[in-house]
Design a protein around this motif. Structure first.
Motif, PDB file in Angstrom:
ATOM      1  N   ARG A 187      -5.206  -0.148  -5.474  1.00 48.88           N
ATOM      2  CA  ARG A 187      -5.567   0.015  -4.057  1.00 48.88           C
ATOM      3  C   ARG A 187      -6.869  -0.723  -3.745  1.00 48.88           C
TER       4      ARG A 187
ATOM      5  N   ARG B 105      -3.695   3.288 -10.234  1.00 47.00           N
ATOM      6  CA  ARG B 105      -3.361   3.115  -8.814  1.00 47.00           C
ATOM      7  C   ARG B 105      -4.612   2.932  -7.960  1.00 47.00           C
TER       8      ARG B 105
ATOM      9  N   ARG C 125       0.829  -1.196   0.000  1.00 51.58           N
ATOM     10  CA  ARG C 125       0.000   0.000   0.000  1.00 51.58           C
ATOM     11  C   ARG C 125       0.873   1.261   0.000  1.00 51.58           C
TER      12      ARG C 125
ATOM     13  N   GLU D 274       1.358   4.504  -2.910  1.00 57.55           N
ATOM     14  CA  GLU D 274       1.205   5.930  -2.634  1.00 57.55           C
ATOM     15  C   GLU D 274       2.303   6.760  -3.302  1.00 57.55           C
TER      16      GLU D 274
END
Length: 652
Positions: A116, A112, A16, A20
């Motif tokens: 996620r 992304r 995770r 980012e």
């Protein structure tokens, strides 16, 4: 038994955190064709309705169902790593103009978001996952939308000149002809080079070093291959030099010394490409495609691949064979190196190396033993190898422009005469940068010959400047010739001696003047005249030119504005010193020591220069005026003469 949410969160936290990390985007300054852009998007796996991370998402779901902590952690990191790979590719594509309209940044954000969502699948509604996928697919389709504007003529878009006007006789791009089109606008051409290089680098090379790199970049057919290689090679060069300047510069010097060896190979590539235009059978096409592949692979591809491997720690004193090189590229583990290995096709390599192949008309393939390869595979690998090399060349140009220490280290062991290939390119480009269009050039057995389309009277001195600066660059040449279309014999045919003699005068002029005074190249002018005029006539003609240049400078004394006269005084003295110096060197070149008209005129010039060099209170303006009028009478007596009789008989 399901894993607790706290445990799940802990297992996927590294993935995770990786997700980012945002991409660092490039400046979208580089125009490319629609076909090239679509190829780049396809290479990145972002085309159509295919979700680029579908496999990683499925692997993550399988790992989650297995409730195996190790498998789950590995699958989550695998997804995150795949996102980083795609980010790298999208960053590379962001340097190209279409990326702005295609909203490549928006696609990356949706990619992304989907990743996620996959990691948070336990708390995410399946409908939301489907929605994220559909949003991504829609955004990906926008990357190749027909609404994106592309230019029809890349060359005109970048340089403002049609491609046909910038071709050598063999059809290849001519940097010299481009510089000729920008004569008097060198700053504008430099700004174009800067704009393209600043898409992916902080610094840019000068015009002579940068123009060809710009063209190979904007005309590429695999933009992702080029920019991926450029970014990777630049990072590796900078890292290696920062860590060990001595080792890195040694590796890069070895690469640099191979440039001359690849020149003959490059000529062979051009010949092969020309032959391909005239093939009549598929068998001929196959043979020529194999030859082209071999030349590209053995040209700069193999040296660059080996150079990068060495910068990354691979040891070895010799360039490895292609099979070994391919294995080493794969074993390196880096994704760019793995893609680079794809350009080495074992079947094609063996066929090209040993000419042990046959064309299977039934299958439409090349057969080597039990192995086969299609023409499409060969052509794709050839392009990939070439454009990998283009990217690496862009990288080294950017690094040298950025780091002066790197330049000094790479050049520290150059032979006194430098690289023949590089020097030859500089010498040819000097004519273009001086406003003359080169039709062709040749360097053979110490003779450098340039064929110009024309040599206008108003560019006689720029042409002589090209000769002097070209001779300074191409130290391997001993004789210099210029031909003009329509003339049977060379209009210039001189030895290096006169050009070397003129060089200090040129350097003196450059230090003080933006536009070169007429007398700057008087020594070379004399050397050329002696090929068509007798010694005495050449001496008198050169004297007339020198006196005319001096009178042009002295005309500034006629101003009634004392402030203007004060400012002009220093300029006149510097210019007279240059004329006197050039005249003296010219007399030595022409051996004009015993011609009274020449000696008298030189003496007059010297007296005027000495008078003007006195303190202001000691100068007699009346005496100075008499000296100038005497100089003017002598100039008139020598009558009008052609600036350069072998080129133009117009009298001045």
């Amino acid at each position: 038994m399901s894993l607790p949410k706290v445990a799940l969160d802990r297992l996927v936290r590294p993935a995770r955190e990786t997700l980012e990390m945002e991409a660092v985007w490039l400046q979208p300054n580089i125009p490319i064709s629609r076909a090239a852009w679509i190829t780049g998007v396809e290479q990145a796996g972002l085309n159509g309705n295919i979700v680029a991370i579908e496999g990683e998402i499925e692997a993550l779901a399988t790992a989650r169902e297995s409730e195996n902590p190790t498998a789950l952690r590995r699958a989550a990191l695998g997804l995150a790593d795949r996102i980083r790979e795609i980010q790298f590719d999208m960053r590379a594509l962001s340097a190209f103009e279409p990326s702005r309209e295609a909203d490549i940044i928006g696609v990356e954000e949706k990619l992304r978001a989907l990743a996620r969502g996959a990691i948070d699948h336990a708390t995410l509604d399946p409908a939301d996952m489907y929605s994220l996928k559909q949003e991504l697919i829609l955004a990906q389709m926008g990357l190749t939308s027909s609404s994106i504007q592309f230019v029809d003529d890349i060359c005109r878009s970048v340089f403002g000149v049609e491609r046909d006007l910038l071709s050598n006789p063999d059809g290849t791009f001519s940097p010299s002809r481009l510089m000729g089109h920008f004569y008097g606008r060198a700053g504008e051409l430099q700004r174009i080079v800067n704009s393209i290089f600043h898409s992916f680098a902080d610094s840019s090379p000068g015009v002579h070093d940068g123009v060809m790199s710009v063209w190979t970049l904007v005309s590429c057919s695999q933009p992702l291959t080029v920019m991926r290689s450029a970014l990777f090679a630049r990072e590796e060069i900078e890292r290696a030099f920062a860590e060990s300047p001595r080792s890195a510069s040694s590796i890069l010097r070895t690469y640099k010394f191979r440039v001359d060896r690849s020149k003959a190979n490059h000529v062979g590539i051009i010949r092969t490409q020309q032959a391909q235009r005239n093939v009549t059978t598929e068998a001929e096409e196959a043979e020529l495609s194999l030859d082209l592949y071999r030349r590209v692979i053995e040209g700069q591809f193999r040296p660059w691949a080996w150079t990068l491997l060495q910068l990354r720690g691979r040891q070895g004193l010799r360039l490895p064979e292609l099979s070994t090189l391919r294995d080493q590229l794969i074993a390196d583990g880096n994704r760019v190196m793995r893609f680079t290995a794809d350009a080495i096709l074992p079947t094609v390599r063996n066929a090209a190396a040993h000419e042990d192949f046959e064309w299977d008309e039934t299958l439409g393939q090349i057969r080597v033993g039990d192995n086969v390869a299609t023409l499409q595979e060969i052509q794709k690998a050839t392009i990939q190898a070439y454009e990998f090399m283009v990217g690496c060349e862009l990288a080294i140009s950017a690094c040298r422009a950025e780091n002066r220490e790197l330049v000094e280290a790479m050049d520290s062991e150059d032979p006194p005469e430098g690289s023949k290939t590089i020097n030859l390119g500089v010498a040819v480009n000097m004519f273009g940068s001086n406003g003359l269009q080169v039709r062709s050039h040749r360097f053979d057995r110490g003779v450098f010959r340039v064929d110009l389309e024309e040599w206008p009277t108003d560019r006689i001195n720029p042409g002589l400047q090209a000769l002097v600066s070209g001779a300074a660059a191409l130290k391997q040449a001993e004789r210099f010739q210029i031909t003009i279309s329509g003339h049977e014999m060379p209009v210039v045919d001189i030895s290096r001696d006169s050009l070397d003699a003129n060089f200090p005068v040129w350097r003196q002029a450059i230090a003080h003047f933006y536009a070169m005074p007429t007398s700057t190249f008087l020594p070379v002018n004399i050397a050329v005249r002696l090929g068509v005029e007798g010694c005495e006539q050449a001496a008198l003609s050169a004297t007339r030119l020198a006196l005319g240049d001096a009178l042009d400078a002295l005309a500034l004394l006629q101003s009634d504005d004392k402030k203007h006269l004060k400012r002009a005084w220093s300029h006149i003295k510097i210019r007279l010193a240059l004329i006197e110096h050039s005249f003296r060197i010219g007399r030595e070149v022409g051996k004009f020591e015993k011609i009274s008209e020449v000696e008298e005129s030189h003496t007059r010039l010297g007296r005027i220069h000495r008078e003007m060099s006195k303190p202001p209170r000691d100068i007699s303006m009346m005496f100075l005026g008499n000296l100038v009028r005497g100089l003017e009478r002598k100039w008139e007596d020598l009558g009008p003469v052609p600036i350069l009789p072998s080129v133009d008989e117009t009298l001045v």
